[in-house]
Design a protein around this motif. Structure first.
Motif, PDB file in Angstrom:
ATOM      1  N   LYS A  88       0.838  -1.195   0.000  1.00  9.28           N
ATOM      2  CA  LYS A  88       0.000   0.000   0.000  1.00  9.28           C
ATOM      3  C   LYS A  88       0.876   1.249   0.000  1.00  9.28           C
ATOM      4  CE  LYS A  88      -0.382   0.119   5.051  1.00  9.28           C
ATOM      5  NZ  LYS A  88      -1.295   0.115   6.220  1.00  9.28           N
ATOM      6  N   CYS A  89       0.258   2.388  -0.310  1.00  9.46           N
ATOM      7  CA  CYS A  89       0.922   3.691  -0.247  1.00  9.46           C
ATOM      8  C   CYS A  89       0.050   4.651   0.569  1.00  9.46           C
ATOM      9  CB  CYS A  89       1.133   4.277  -1.639  1.00  9.46           C
ATOM     10  SG  CYS A  89       2.392   3.435  -2.634  1.00  9.46           S
ATOM     11  N   ASN A  90       0.631   5.259   1.591  1.00 11.65           N
ATOM     12  CA  ASN A  90      -0.037   6.301   2.365  1.00 11.65           C
ATOM     13  C   ASN A  90       0.526   7.656   1.953  1.00 11.65           C
ATOM     14  OD1 ASN A  90      -1.524   4.477   4.121  1.00 11.65           O
ATOM     15  ND2 ASN A  90       0.439   4.003   5.054  1.00 11.65           N
ATOM     16  N   PHE A  91      -0.311   8.664   1.890  1.00 12.49           N
ATOM     17  CA  PHE A  91       0.180   9.979   1.507  1.00 12.49           C
ATOM     18  C   PHE A  91      -0.546  11.074   2.286  1.00 12.49           C
ATOM     19  CE2 PHE A  91      -3.459   9.377  -1.238  1.00 12.49           C
ATOM     20  CZ  PHE A  91      -4.058  10.633  -1.276  1.00 12.49           C
ATOM     21  N   LYS A  92       0.110  12.248   2.338  1.00 11.91           N
ATOM     22  CA  LYS A  92      -0.441  13.426   2.987  1.00 11.91           C
ATOM     23  C   LYS A  92      -0.071  14.649   2.167  1.00 11.91           C
ATOM     24  CE  LYS A  92      -0.526  15.918   7.408  1.00 11.91           C
ATOM     25  NZ  LYS A  92       0.025  15.949   8.795  1.00 11.91           N
ATOM     26  N   LYS A  93      -1.033  15.534   1.972  1.00 16.81           N
ATOM     27  CA  LYS A  93      -0.823  16.726   1.152  1.00 16.81           C
ATOM     28  C   LYS A  93      -0.644  17.954   2.036  1.00 16.81           C
ATOM     29  CE  LYS A  93      -3.235  19.661  -2.197  1.00 16.81           C
ATOM     30  NZ  LYS A  93      -4.508  19.894  -2.901  1.00 16.81           N
ATOM     31  N   GLU A  94       0.376  18.730   1.698  1.00 14.68           N
ATOM     32  CA  GLU A  94       0.613  20.019   2.354  1.00 14.68           C
ATOM     33  C   GLU A  94       0.926  21.043   1.274  1.00 14.68           C
ATOM     34  OE1 GLU A  94       3.628  19.651   5.274  1.00 14.68           O
ATOM     35  OE2 GLU A  94       2.495  18.260   6.541  1.00 14.68           O
ATOM     36  N   ASP A  95       0.039  22.019   1.117  1.00 13.98           N
ATOM     37  CA  ASP A  95       0.160  23.025   0.047  1.00 13.98           C
ATOM     38  C   ASP A  95       0.194  22.312  -1.306  1.00 13.98           C
ATOM     39  OD1 ASP A  95       0.173  25.053   1.950  1.00 13.98           O
ATOM     40  OD2 ASP A  95       2.336  24.888   2.230  1.00 13.98           O
ATOM     41  N   ASP A  96       1.272  22.496  -2.076  1.00 11.82           N
ATOM     42  CA  ASP A  96       1.357  21.862  -3.392  1.00 11.82           C
ATOM     43  C   ASP A  96       2.302  20.667  -3.381  1.00 11.82           C
ATOM     44  OD1 ASP A  96       3.702  23.207  -3.006  1.00 11.82           O
ATOM     45  OD2 ASP A  96       3.834  24.012  -5.043  1.00 11.82           O
ATOM     46  N   GLN A  97       2.525  20.078  -2.230  1.00 13.45           N
ATOM     47  CA  GLN A  97       3.455  18.960  -2.108  1.00 13.45           C
ATOM     48  C   GLN A  97       2.787  17.773  -1.426  1.00 13.45           C
ATOM     49  OE1 GLN A  97       7.840  19.475  -1.140  1.00 13.45           O
ATOM     50  NE2 GLN A  97       7.139  18.621   0.789  1.00 13.45           N
ATOM     51  N   VAL A  98       3.048  16.607  -1.952  1.00 16.73           N
ATOM     52  CA  VAL A  98       2.548  15.371  -1.361  1.00 16.73           C
ATOM     53  C   VAL A  98       3.734  14.561  -0.856  1.00 16.73           C
ATOM     54  CG1 VAL A  98       1.504  13.127  -1.862  1.00 16.73           C
ATOM     55  CG2 VAL A  98       0.429  15.203  -2.698  1.00 16.73           C
ATOM     56  N   THR A  99       3.658  14.135   0.377  1.00 17.98           N
ATOM     57  CA  THR A  99       4.672  13.251   0.948  1.00 17.98           C
ATOM     58  C   THR A  99       3.992  11.983   1.425  1.00 17.98           C
ATOM     59  OG1 THR A  99       4.440  14.259   3.137  1.00 17.98           O
ATOM     60  CG2 THR A  99       6.138  15.172   1.685  1.00 17.98           C
ATOM     61  N   GLY A 100       4.739  10.917   1.421  1.00 17.41           N
ATOM     62  CA  GLY A 100       4.151   9.661   1.862  1.00 17.41           C
ATOM     63  C   GLY A 100       5.144   8.527   1.856  1.00 17.41           C
ATOM     64  N   THR A 101       4.625   7.341   2.087  1.00 16.82           N
ATOM     65  CA  THR A 101       5.445   6.126   2.128  1.00 16.82           C
ATOM     66  C   THR A 101       4.692   4.989   1.453  1.00 16.82           C
ATOM     67  OG1 THR A 101       6.465   6.797   4.225  1.00 16.82           O
ATOM     68  CG2 THR A 101       6.649   4.481   3.607  1.00 16.82           C
ATOM     69  N   CYS A 102       5.386   4.291   0.597  1.00 17.72           N
ATOM     70  CA  CYS A 102       4.846   3.070   0.001  1.00 17.72           C
ATOM     71  C   CYS A 102       5.454   1.871   0.716  1.00 17.72           C
ATOM     72  CB  CYS A 102       5.164   3.000  -1.490  1.00 17.72           C
ATOM     73  SG  CYS A 102       4.198   4.138  -2.503  1.00 17.72           S
ATOM     74  N   SER A 103       4.613   1.011   1.240  1.00 20.47           N
ATOM     75  CA  SER A 103       5.059  -0.233   1.876  1.00 20.47           C
ATOM     76  C   SER A 103       4.855  -1.366   0.875  1.00 20.47           C
ATOM     77  CB  SER A 103       4.260  -0.496   3.160  1.00 20.47           C
ATOM     78  OG  SER A 103       4.445   0.562   4.092  1.00 20.47           O
ATOM     79  N   LEU A 104       5.951  -1.884   0.352  1.00 21.81           N
ATOM     80  CA  LEU A 104       5.918  -2.876  -0.717  1.00 21.81           C
ATOM     81  C   LEU A 104       6.451  -4.206  -0.195  1.00 21.81           C
ATOM     82  CD1 LEU A 104       7.462  -0.601  -3.505  1.00 21.81           C
ATOM     83  CD2 LEU A 104       5.043  -0.898  -2.921  1.00 21.81           C
ATOM     84  N   THR A 105       5.655  -5.248  -0.327  1.00 23.28           N
ATOM     85  CA  THR A 105       6.023  -6.566   0.188  1.00 23.28           C
ATOM     86  C   THR A 105       6.481  -7.475  -0.950  1.00 23.28           C
ATOM     87  OG1 THR A 105       4.442  -6.362   2.005  1.00 23.28           O
ATOM     88  CG2 THR A 105       5.247  -8.565   1.512  1.00 23.28           C
ATOM     89  N   PHE A 106       7.646  -8.077  -0.767  1.00 20.40           N
ATOM     90  CA  PHE A 106       8.221  -8.981  -1.764  1.00 20.40           C
ATOM     91  C   PHE A 106       8.661 -10.272  -1.093  1.00 20.40           C
ATOM     92  CE2 PHE A 106       9.106  -4.663  -3.257  1.00 20.40           C
ATOM     93  CZ  PHE A 106       8.666  -4.708  -4.562  1.00 20.40           C
ATOM     94  N   VAL A 107       8.826 -11.294  -1.939  1.00 20.34           N
ATOM     95  CA  VAL A 107       9.450 -12.548  -1.519  1.00 20.34           C
ATOM     96  C   VAL A 107      10.611 -12.813  -2.469  1.00 20.34           C
ATOM     97  CG1 VAL A 107       9.165 -15.021  -1.119  1.00 20.34           C
ATOM     98  CG2 VAL A 107       7.253 -13.466  -0.681  1.00 20.34           C
ATOM     99  N   ASN A 108      11.790 -13.043  -1.907  1.00 16.80           N
ATOM    100  CA  ASN A 108      12.961 -13.424  -2.698  1.00 16.80           C
ATOM    101  C   ASN A 108      13.104 -14.935  -2.609  1.00 16.80           C
ATOM    102  OD1 ASN A 108      15.408 -13.883  -3.893  1.00 16.80           O
ATOM    103  ND2 ASN A 108      16.587 -12.524  -2.582  1.00 16.80           N
ATOM    104  N   HIS A 109      12.824 -15.628  -3.703  1.00 17.58           N
ATOM    105  CA  HIS A 109      12.875 -17.092  -3.698  1.00 17.58           C
ATOM    106  C   HIS A 109      14.282 -17.627  -3.929  1.00 17.58           C
ATOM    107  CE1 HIS A 109       8.512 -17.834  -3.534  1.00 17.58           C
ATOM    108  NE2 HIS A 109       8.380 -16.792  -4.325  1.00 17.58           N
TER     109      HIS A 109
END
Length: 216
Positions: A117-138
């Motif tokens: 998922k990706c969470n984001f927050k907007k302040e003025d004309d800028q968006v900041t956030g974090t993407c939490s990406l889940t992987f498996v290395n086989h």
């Protein structure tokens, strides 16, 4: 038609179903590529609606299972049920086995979309956030790669449609592990309709490592 011929036809239909729905190493099913190659539409409404590949493969599967059952003399019901399950179970097992034994680099990488998922927050004309990406290395080696969100129908018009900043950061997956990687981002936006905050789930990704590239 004798039983042997019906059995051969049944196996051909069931195998064709598996081939049409095969997606490794990318997310686009082989059947969709075949349809596009011969000039047939994949969707009933451009990029949405009924999926003709899915409909075709299900018709072939049911026809194959019915033909298989009529070709057997013993345990017909049990074998037909197994054949109905096989196309949904076997491909993932084959891919997992290949990734664990032979695949190298990003081809040994599995993206767990429903846990990302990706969470984001907007302040003025800028968006900041974090993407939490889940992987498996086989594989048994570290995998280093970059990831970016691919354009999707439900992202059209949103700032995530072109969140290429993810592609600037090198991610590392340790061997034989499942891991969630948090990737921070900052993006300047001009669309005043962008909400003050929010969350996106199950993004499609493009991953790259040197000359290798996959859509996940």
């Amino acid at each position: 038609m004798n039983r042997r011929r019906r059995l051969a036809i049944a196996l051909m239909l069931i195998t064709s179903t598996i081939i049409l729905n095969w997606t490794y190493p990318d997310t686009t099913a082989l059947g969709e590529r075949i349809f596009l190659w011969i000039g047939l539409p994949v969707w009933s409404r451009g990029a949405s609606g009924l999926n003709y590949v899915g409909i075709t493969s299900m018709m072939m599967l049911f026809a194959g299972v019915f033909t298989l059952r009529t070709s057997l003399q013993r345990h017909a019901r049990k074998i037909a049920l197994l054949a109905l399950i096989l196309p949904f179970w076997l491909p993932s097992q084959l891919v997992a086995a290949y990734q664990s034994v032979w695949a190298k680099g990003i081809y040994a990488l599995e993206y767990v979309k429903d846990e990302s998922k990706c969470n984001f927050k907007k302040e003025d004309d800028q968006v900041t956030g974090t993407c939490s990406l889940t992987f498996v290395n086989h594989s048994g080696q570290d995998i280093q790669f970059t990831a970016s969100i691919r354009n999707q129908r439900y992202l059209v018009g949103s700032f995530l449609e072109s969140l290429d900043i993810l592609g600037d950061q090198t991610l590392t997956m340790p061997p034989r592990q499942k891991k969630t990687i948090n990737v921070a981002f900052t993006k300047i936006i001009a669309d005043a309709r962008t909400p003050a905050s929010g969350t996106f789930y199950g993004m499609d990704l493009a991953v790259k490592s040197d000359e290798q590239e996959r859509d996940l």
